[in-house]
Design a protein around this motif. Structure first.
Motif, PDB file in Angstrom:
ATOM      1  N   LEU A   7       0.828  -1.209   0.000  1.00 62.35           N
ATOM      2  CA  LEU A   7       0.000   0.000   0.000  1.00 62.35           C
ATOM      3  C   LEU A   7       0.863   1.260   0.000  1.00 62.35           C
ATOM      4  N   VAL A   8       1.942   1.252   0.753  1.00 58.25           N
ATOM      5  CA  VAL A   8       2.850   2.397   0.784  1.00 58.25           C
ATOM      6  C   VAL A   8       3.474   2.601  -0.591  1.00 58.25           C
ATOM      7  N   ILE A   9       3.881   1.522  -1.232  1.00 61.90           N
ATOM      8  CA  ILE A   9       4.489   1.625  -2.569  1.00 61.90           C
ATOM      9  C   ILE A   9       3.479   2.183  -3.570  1.00 61.90           C
ATOM     10  N   VAL A  10       2.239   1.677  -3.515  1.00 65.48           N
ATOM     11  CA  VAL A  10       1.191   2.176  -4.416  1.00 65.48           C
ATOM     12  C   VAL A  10       0.930   3.658  -4.143  1.00 65.48           C
ATOM     13  N   ALA A  11       0.889   4.046  -2.882  1.00 67.22           N
ATOM     14  CA  ALA A  11       0.643   5.450  -2.538  1.00 67.22           C
ATOM     15  C   ALA A  11       1.765   6.334  -3.051  1.00 67.22           C
ATOM     16  N   VAL A  12       2.991   5.927  -2.854  1.00 63.95           N
ATOM     17  CA  VAL A  12       4.140   6.708  -3.323  1.00 63.95           C
ATOM     18  C   VAL A  12       4.122   6.796  -4.846  1.00 63.95           C
ATOM     19  N   ALA A  13       3.845   5.670  -5.503  1.00 61.77           N
ATOM     20  CA  ALA A  13       3.787   5.666  -6.965  1.00 61.77           C
ATOM     21  C   ALA A  13       2.659   6.571  -7.452  1.00 61.77           C
ATOM     22  N   SER A  14       1.528   6.558  -6.770  1.00 58.14           N
ATOM     23  CA  SER A  14       0.402   7.419  -7.148  1.00 58.14           C
ATOM     24  C   SER A  14       0.769   8.890  -7.026  1.00 58.14           C
ATOM     25  N   VAL A  15       1.448   9.244  -5.959  1.00 56.20           N
ATOM     26  CA  VAL A  15       1.873  10.634  -5.759  1.00 56.20           C
ATOM     27  C   VAL A  15       2.848  11.043  -6.861  1.00 56.20           C
ATOM     28  N   ILE A  16       3.760  10.176  -7.195  1.00 56.63           N
ATOM     29  CA  ILE A  16       4.744  10.482  -8.245  1.00 56.63           C
ATOM     30  C   ILE A  16       4.028  10.674  -9.581  1.00 56.63           C
ATOM     31  N   VAL A  17       3.114   9.751  -9.894  1.00 55.70           N
ATOM     32  CA  VAL A  17       2.364   9.861 -11.160  1.00 55.70           C
ATOM     33  C   VAL A  17       1.529  11.128 -11.164  1.00 55.70           C
ATOM     34  N   TYR A  18       0.884  11.440 -10.071  1.00 54.17           N
ATOM     35  CA  TYR A  18       0.038  12.640  -9.972  1.00 54.17           C
ATOM     36  C   TYR A  18       0.843  13.899 -10.265  1.00 54.17           C
TER      37      TYR A  18
END
Length: 152
Positions: A135-146
């Motif tokens: 979940l942390v990895i997905v959240a970090v990846a989402s922030v980067i993509v955003y």
């Protein structure tokens, strides 16, 4: 639990069991004392195992005397063996020659069940940690993509 404390608990419970036997109480009536004694015996076995197989950080965290720890575990084991022999003799005499073996079989089943439960709990924690990490990895990846898409 250290072997000195464990043998003290085992001795107290064993003395209560012996007094109960002297006064004619049935083993069934002494369940609490027997439970404390068996629990302390397990702690003594654990202490002996830990003395033989110290953990990786044992020498750093509690750098006590190896000789003292081994001697404490040895003395506790010998006292525990003597108590166990006396109790085994009493139980086999009063309940039949295979009674102690039945107790040992029940202990084995309980020990296996507890071990399986500990392993199940450890697996649950492992899965929980992996899920949290994902979940942390997905959240970090989402922030980067955003922020990457937002910057365009």
């Amino acid at each position: 639990m250290d072997p000195i404390t464990a043998i003290a608990i085992a001795s107290t419970a064993f003395n209560a069991i012996k007094k109960g036997i002297e006064f004619g109480r049935d083993v069934e009536d002494m369940g609490a004392d027997l439970g404390r004694w068996v629990g302390a015996m397990g702690d003594i076995r654990d202490a002996e195992h830990n003395a033989k197989n110290p953990g990786i950080f044992k020498s750093i965290i509690s750098p006590g005397s190896v000789e003292k720890e081994a001697m404490d575990a040895f003395i506790a084991k010998k006292k525990a063996d003597a108590m166990e022999y006396e109790l085994k003799t009493f139980i086999n005499f009063n309940y039949g020659p295979s009674s102690w073996d039945q107790i040992l079989q029940m202990q084995g089943k309980i020990r296996k069940a507890r071990s399986a439960e500990k392993e199940r709990q450890a697996q649950f924690v492992h899965n929980l940690v992996l899920t949290g990490a994902a979940l942390v990895i997905v959240a970090v990846a989402s922030v980067i993509v955003y922020f990457t898409i937002g910057a365009m």
